[in-house]
Write an enzyme that holds these catalytic residues in place. Sequence first.
Site, PDB file in Angstrom:
ATOM      1  N   SER A 122      40.795  47.394  50.530  1.00  0.00           N
ATOM      2  CA  SER A 122      39.786  47.360  49.467  1.00  0.00           C
ATOM      3  C   SER A 122      38.581  48.200  49.815  1.00  0.00           C
ATOM      4  O   SER A 122      37.947  48.784  48.947  1.00  0.00           O
ATOM      5  CB  SER A 122      39.237  45.944  49.294  1.00  0.00           C
ATOM      6  N   HIS A 143      45.630  51.186  46.116  1.00  0.00           N
ATOM      7  CA  HIS A 143      44.752  50.022  45.992  1.00  0.00           C
ATOM      8  C   HIS A 143      45.023  49.308  44.677  1.00  0.00           C
ATOM      9  O   HIS A 143      44.658  49.804  43.599  1.00  0.00           O
ATOM     10  CB  HIS A 143      43.285  50.461  46.107  1.00  0.00           C
ATOM     11  N   GLU A 155      44.591  52.449  42.305  1.00  0.00           N
ATOM     12  CA  GLU A 155      43.883  53.650  42.761  1.00  0.00           C
ATOM     13  C   GLU A 155      44.744  54.318  43.836  1.00  0.00           C
ATOM     14  O   GLU A 155      45.079  53.677  44.845  1.00  0.00           O
ATOM     15  CB  GLU A 155      42.517  53.269  43.355  1.00  0.00           C
ATOM     16  N   ASN A 193      35.617  49.332  43.295  1.00  0.00           N
ATOM     17  CA  ASN A 193      34.801  48.472  44.157  1.00  0.00           C
ATOM     18  C   ASN A 193      33.417  49.053  44.423  1.00  0.00           C
ATOM     19  O   ASN A 193      32.463  48.309  44.653  1.00  0.00           O
ATOM     20  CB  ASN A 193      35.524  48.167  45.475  1.00  0.00           C
TER      21      ASN A 193
HETATM   22  N1  3HC Z   1      50.710  36.811  39.858  1.00  0.00           N
HETATM   23  C1  3HC Z   1      51.636  36.927  38.930  1.00  0.00           C
HETATM   24  N2  3HC Z   1      51.518  36.416  37.701  1.00  0.00           N
HETATM   25  C2  3HC Z   1      50.384  35.758  37.417  1.00  0.00           C
HETATM   26  C3  3HC Z   1      49.361  35.598  38.345  1.00  0.00           C
HETATM   27  C4  3HC Z   1      49.559  36.163  39.614  1.00  0.00           C
HETATM   28  N3  3HC Z   1      48.627  36.079  40.573  1.00  0.00           N
HETATM   29  N4  3HC Z   1      48.375  34.899  37.784  1.00  0.00           N
HETATM   30  C5  3HC Z   1      48.774  34.610  36.533  1.00  0.00           C
HETATM   31  N5  3HC Z   1      49.979  35.138  36.322  1.00  0.00           N
HETATM   32  C6  3HC Z   1      50.790  35.068  35.122  1.00  0.00           C
HETATM   33  C7  3HC Z   1      50.980  33.634  34.802  1.00  0.00           C
HETATM   34  O1  3HC Z   1      52.361  33.358  34.654  1.00  0.00           O
HETATM   35  C8  3HC Z   1      50.212  33.457  33.505  1.00  0.00           C
HETATM   36  O2  3HC Z   1      50.849  32.717  32.545  1.00  0.00           O
HETATM   37  P1  3HC Z   1      50.951  31.092  32.599  1.00  0.00           P
HETATM   38  O3  3HC Z   1      49.575  30.561  32.819  1.00  0.00           O
HETATM   39  O4  3HC Z   1      51.503  30.809  31.254  1.00  0.00           O
HETATM   40  O5  3HC Z   1      51.888  30.775  33.696  1.00  0.00           O
HETATM   41  C9  3HC Z   1      50.120  34.859  32.950  1.00  0.00           C
HETATM   42  O6  3HC Z   1      50.097  35.717  34.080  1.00  0.00           O
HETATM   43  C10 3HC Z   1      48.894  35.111  32.141  1.00  0.00           C
HETATM   44  O7  3HC Z   1      47.801  34.519  32.777  1.00  0.00           O
HETATM   45  P2  3HC Z   1      46.520  34.179  31.995  1.00  0.00           P
HETATM   46  O8  3HC Z   1      46.835  33.403  30.787  1.00  0.00           O
HETATM   47  O9  3HC Z   1      45.528  33.643  32.963  1.00  0.00           O
HETATM   48  O10 3HC Z   1      46.137  35.646  31.477  1.00  0.00           O
HETATM   49  P3  3HC Z   1      44.827  36.121  30.852  1.00  0.00           P
HETATM   50  O11 3HC Z   1      45.147  36.752  29.595  1.00  0.00           O
HETATM   51  O12 3HC Z   1      43.795  35.066  30.904  1.00  0.00           O
HETATM   52  O13 3HC Z   1      44.400  37.297  31.871  1.00  0.00           O
HETATM   53  C11 3HC Z   1      43.598  38.236  33.866  1.00  0.00           C
HETATM   54  C12 3HC Z   1      44.265  37.036  33.220  1.00  0.00           C
HETATM   55  C13 3HC Z   1      44.431  39.490  33.662  1.00  0.00           C
HETATM   56  C14 3HC Z   1      43.492  37.924  35.350  1.00  0.00           C
HETATM   57  C15 3HC Z   1      42.204  38.454  33.189  1.00  0.00           C
HETATM   58  O14 3HC Z   1      41.481  37.268  33.204  1.00  0.00           O
HETATM   59  C16 3HC Z   1      41.411  39.528  33.863  1.00  0.00           C
HETATM   60  O15 3HC Z   1      41.594  40.707  33.607  1.00  0.00           O
HETATM   61  N6  3HC Z   1      40.487  39.123  34.771  1.00  0.00           N
HETATM   62  C17 3HC Z   1      39.717  40.064  35.563  1.00  0.00           C
HETATM   63  C18 3HC Z   1      40.396  40.277  36.868  1.00  0.00           C
HETATM   64  C19 3HC Z   1      39.756  41.345  37.687  1.00  0.00           C
HETATM   65  O16 3HC Z   1      38.708  41.875  37.367  1.00  0.00           O
HETATM   66  N7  3HC Z   1      40.403  41.666  38.799  1.00  0.00           N
HETATM   67  C20 3HC Z   1      39.899  42.641  39.714  1.00  0.00           C
HETATM   68  C21 3HC Z   1      39.332  41.942  40.872  1.00  0.00           C
HETATM   69  S1  3HC Z   1      38.631  43.067  42.023  1.00  0.00           S
HETATM   70  C22 3HC Z   1      39.890  43.473  43.013  1.00  0.00           C
HETATM   71  O17 3HC Z   1      40.991  42.982  42.948  1.00  0.00           O
HETATM   72  C23 3HC Z   1      39.579  44.490  44.050  1.00  0.00           C
HETATM   73  C24 3HC Z   1      39.832  43.990  45.424  1.00  0.00           C
HETATM   74  O18 3HC Z   1      39.761  45.077  46.284  1.00  0.00           O
HETATM   75  C25 3HC Z   1      38.798  42.969  45.871  1.00  0.00           C
END
Ligand code: 3HC
Length: 286
Positions: A122, A143, A155, A193
């Site tokens: 990250s 990434h 990325e 990030n």
């Molecule tokens: N792996 C696989 N499948 C997953 C999962 C996971 N970790 N988490 C959830 N799912 C599946 C589940 O099966 C879920 O369905 P279910 O609840 O019926 O079982 C399905 O995906 C859909 O989940 P949600 O209903 O929660 O979906 P949403 O429409 O609410 O979207 C989200 C979820 C895409 C996570 C959305 O909330 C989002 O875009 N959030 C922002 C996340 C973000 O910004 N991430 C970046 C973080 S920074 C980063 O990663 C950088 C690192 O370097 C630190």
Amino acid sequence: MAVPEIRRVGVVGLGAMGSGIAQLAVETGYETVGREVTEELGEKARERIAHFLGRKVEKERLTAAERDDALGRLTLTTELADLADCDLVVEAIVEELGAKLELFAELERIVRADAILATNTSALSVTEIAGAVSTPERVVGMHFFNPAPLMPLVEIVRAELSSDDAVEAAFAVGERLGKRPIRCHDTPGFVVNRVLIPLLNDCIRVLDEARVSAGDLDTAMTAGAGWPMGPCTLVDLVGIDVHVHASEALYEKIREPRMAPPARIVAMKNAGLLGRKSGRGFYTYE
Ligand code: 3HC
């Protein structure tokens, strides 16, 4: 450097990110070798992947046969030597430079000379990680974002000595995984990030400045700024420890005060409040 056709993918470290990347790989049709340090941790990752694929079957986005085929493509191991035939290895272990350097040096001894080595780091430097091997042209960053199976971006990070072929091969894998890859250079925090970490740190500072609750801050940013999830929910999902580490790594390199982790979140990390994975962070989880 000539790169091989990518058929077999290795994933080292099957935590939240690694298991998500392995899930994507098996769903896409890659033979996938996942390596964890113990069999128990490997099985936990398999269960997690099976759970999410099972949910897709229940929601009729996948057939039961497709799920079984996907799971059949996953081989678990505790031995790095079992990655010998992989055309691409994606590293998703702990965010410690020393551990990554050791791993890459060992991987170089194991995999074929033309295999690509990618890191999911990250906030560490891909160029520094590539310094562990005598063939840095084959090292790139891939990434992914948390949760890896859901977030469309990957990325593709070009380190100082990455070859064009390695970058393009990783980009093509990103596309095949169904992602929207972008190409960028190896600068601190890459693209997302670099922007997101200080922004989340600002959000955490506002908790104290505006004396607002975590729930209300999340409502503010979802209902008032259109974020898909609030900052406290997001940091809990990413992991308080991961966020603190990324902040420290960026602060060390960029020296902007906003990059430094706020005292509140460092205290949470020290108290073991790591977010979803520990059951408690800004919120409490079942
Ligand atoms: N792996 C696989 N499948 C997953 C999962 C996971 N970790 N988490 C959830 N799912 C599946 C589940 O099966 C879920 O369905 P279910 O609840 O019926 O079982 C399905 O995906 C859909 O989940 P949600 O209903 O929660 O979906 P949403 O429409 O609410 O979207 C989200 C979820 C895409 C996570 C959305 O909330 C989002 O875009 N959030 C922002 C996340 C973000 O910004 N991430 C970046 C973080 S920074 C980063 O990663 C950088 C690192 O370097 C630190």
